[in-house]
Design a protein around this motif. Structure first.
Motif, PDB file in Angstrom:
ATOM      1  N   LYS A   1       0.908  -1.250  -0.026  1.00 53.44           N
ATOM      2  CA  LYS A   1      -0.068   0.110  -0.078  1.00 53.44           C
ATOM      3  C   LYS A   1       0.755   1.205   0.017  1.00 53.44           C
ATOM      4  O   LYS A   1       0.599   2.212  -0.693  1.00 53.44           O
TER       5      LYS A   1
ATOM      6  N   GLU B   1       2.335   1.873  -3.425  1.00 52.05           N
ATOM      7  CA  GLU B   1       1.500   2.315  -4.434  1.00 52.05           C
ATOM      8  C   GLU B   1       1.125   3.922  -4.110  1.00 52.05           C
ATOM      9  O   GLU B   1       0.935   4.660  -5.035  1.00 52.05           O
ATOM     10  N   GLY B   2       1.122   4.433  -2.878  1.00 50.74           N
ATOM     11  CA  GLY B   2       0.976   5.687  -2.467  1.00 50.74           C
ATOM     12  C   GLY B   2       2.261   6.465  -2.776  1.00 50.74           C
ATOM     13  O   GLY B   2       1.945   7.620  -3.487  1.00 50.74           O
TER      14      GLY B   2
ATOM     15  N   LYS C   1       3.485  10.550  -9.538  1.00 52.70           N
ATOM     16  CA  LYS C   1       2.715  11.057 -10.816  1.00 52.70           C
ATOM     17  C   LYS C   1       1.850  12.466 -10.709  1.00 52.70           C
ATOM     18  O   LYS C   1       1.931  12.912 -11.607  1.00 52.70           O
ATOM     19  N   GLU C   2       1.478  12.625  -9.540  1.00 54.07           N
ATOM     20  CA  GLU C   2       0.984  14.102  -9.077  1.00 54.07           C
ATOM     21  C   GLU C   2       2.049  15.149  -9.324  1.00 54.07           C
ATOM     22  O   GLU C   2       1.754  16.278  -9.887  1.00 54.07           O
TER      23      GLU C   2
ATOM     24  N   GLU D   1       4.038   5.843  -5.593  1.00 50.65           N
ATOM     25  CA  GLU D   1       3.749   5.934  -7.091  1.00 50.65           C
ATOM     26  C   GLU D   1       2.679   7.157  -7.333  1.00 50.65           C
ATOM     27  O   GLU D   1       2.949   7.931  -8.606  1.00 50.65           O
ATOM     28  N   LYS D   2       1.666   7.099  -6.788  1.00 51.24           N
ATOM     29  CA  LYS D   2       0.690   7.959  -6.991  1.00 51.24           C
ATOM     30  C   LYS D   2       1.310   9.501  -6.752  1.00 51.24           C
ATOM     31  O   LYS D   2       0.932  10.388  -7.411  1.00 51.24           O
ATOM     32  N   LYS D   3       1.786   9.638  -5.592  1.00 51.62           N
ATOM     33  CA  LYS D   3       2.471  11.100  -5.556  1.00 51.62           C
ATOM     34  C   LYS D   3       3.579  11.534  -6.475  1.00 51.62           C
ATOM     35  O   LYS D   3       3.581  12.663  -6.964  1.00 51.62           O
TER      36      LYS D   3
END
Length: 471
Positions: free
Chosen positions: A345, A348-349, A355-356, A351-353
């Motif tokens: 988890k 995944e967080g 991309k932002e 990787e999301k940051k």
């Protein structure tokens, strides 16, 4: 061509702890740990060191045991070090005890030490002490006497004492290596076991005292004799040979390194006690290593019902232990699973940051160009309209340009205001310069700084007269 093998260094070849240098006979030989546990006193500590000398060379002579060490620590390393037996000394208010156990699953024999003496106490009572350091390079010969009685405990004792020392192959044995002897004598009257440790010497038989001195490279005193033949042919014998009986005389099948002992010659075997010595009494025999079912007990006898109840409690304890172990394993696996989920988890967080905050390069350029064109045109139009309303005329072409400088610059509404600002800056600079050049102006310095500057002036530029030196 094949690969060239790297040669071993001198240190690796001579390393006694290397598995490759140890032959199979040494690794299969029984090794032992000799330790003491609890508060035993100084005498038992010294006795432990003496017993390690008896068990040499297949024992840990310099083993250091700490208070926090438990029996499981020795069991864990016993297999790696080829250790097969455990000798443990303990002491209570009533008596001292010694336990002989076998790794890893027993059995364990517990003896009470009725009497014991240290090596230094034994040697101090001898008229002639036997000192031969090379005797401890090889394991001793084991002699068991009167261990042919009935009962399982008698067979266990005999087997335990025999297996604690390596076996001797009579067809390949070298008599020079047999320098020590360990004796276990069982007394059937009081059910006690006497332990003795001897050094073995071999002396030639049938030689006169004079010839024996010459054989042993001792220079005799010939002042009392007119001829050498009188010294060699005299009929006296040595005192030690006179004490020997016929049972100690043997015919040597091999040559021994000591002087005078030749192959097929008559020699006498003499024993010299090295110590320590002790008298033991068997208390109990346990099935495991210091635990488990009591196979034999000399002081306590129990009925069949009591034995069945003890076995039932032991079985319940074993099942409870296995259940706790199973629950611990299950909890451990559950913790590992949760840990993996949290790790997944968090990744995944991350990787999301990423991309932002770090979008793709094409998207960034497209958004940037669109924003620049729109905002640039709108700003130019607003500035031009504002200038027309306020001033009443159209602005110059370069006044509101799209090319903005990277640095921060002052903006002016017209040329007159810009000249007025530059003139003010010039006037302020000239006034500051006149103020600095004015003689009446003195900077405000602290007294400490002024004293320091005066001191430095005195030191620098000192005058030296002719014929003098700097001080």
């Amino acid at each position: 061509m094949g690969k060239r093998r790297s040669k071993k260094g001198k240190t690796a070849k001579n390393n006694p702890n290397s598995a490759e240098t140890e032959p199979e006979e040494l690794t299969r030989a029984p090794h032992s740990f000799v330790i003491h546990r609890g508060s035993v006193g100084r005498t038992i500590v010294d006795f432990t060191k003496d017993f390690r000398k008896v068990m040499e060379p297949f024992t840990a002579s310099s083993l250091k045991v700490r208070k926090k060490n438990v029996l499981k620590d020795f069991s864990a390393v016993a297999g790696l070090l080829h250790v097969s037996h455990l000798v443990m000394f303990t002491s209570t208010e009533t008596a001292s005890y010694v336990r002989f156990g076998r790794f890893p699953r027993g059995p364990t024999l517990t003896f009470r030490m009725l009497k014991y003496s240290l090596s230094r106490e034994v040697l101090s009572q001898l008229r002639k002490q036997y000192a031969f350091d090379k005797a401890f390079r090889n394991f001793p010969l084991v002699v068991l006497n009167n261990f042919s009685g009935e009962g399982a405990h008698m067979k266990l004792m005999a087997t335990m004492f025999q297996n604690m020392f390596p076996t001797i192959n009579l067809t390949k044995v070298n008599l020079d290596s047999v320098r020590r002897c360990v004796l276990f004598n069982y007394n059937r009257e009081d059910k006690s076991i006497e332990f003795r440790h001897y050094g073995i010497r071999v002396a030639p038989v049938g030689l006169s005292r004079g010839v024996k001195k010459l054989v042993q490279s001792k220079v005799p005193n010939l002042g009392r004799y007119e001829d050498v033949s009188e010294f060699l042919l005299r009929g006296d014998v040595s005192e030690s040979e006179a004490e020997d009986d016929g049972e100690s005389h043997v015919t040597l099948p091999q040559k021994i390194s000591s002087r005078g002992n030749v192959q097929d010659g008559q020699s006498a075997i003499r024993l010299s006690e090295l110590g320590p010595r002790m008298t033991l009494q068997l208390i109990k025999v346990e099935g495991g290593l210091c635990e488990g079912e009591v196979i034999y007990h000399d002081l306590i006898t129990k009925t069949d019902e009591e034995i069945a109840l003890i076995n039932k409690r032991r079985e319940q304890k074993r099942r409870l232990k296995e259940e706790r172990k199973r629950i611990q394993e299950k909890n451990k696996q559950e913790k590992e699973r949760k840990k993996e989920l949290l790790k997944k988890k968090s990744l995944e967080g991350i990787e999301k940051k990423k991309k932002e905050y770090h979008p793709k390069k094409d998207d960034v350029e497209g958004v940037k160009l669109a924003g620049e064109t729109k905002t640039g045109e709108a700003d130019d139009e607003n500035d031009s309209d504002w200038y027309r309303k306020e001033v009443g005329q159209d602005p110059d072409k370069d006044l509101f340009s799209n090319h903005k400088s990277s640095g921060m610059k002052r903006t002016y509404s017209d040329k007159q205001s810009r000249d007025r600002y530059n003139k003010k800056l010039k006037t302020d600079f000239n006034q500051d310069r006149d103020k600095r050049n004015n003689t009446s102006f003195k900077p405000c310095l602290s007294k400490r700084f002024q004293q320091k500057s005066r001191r430095s002036k005195k030191v620098m530029g000192s005058k030296v007269r002719k014929g003098q030196r700097h001080r």
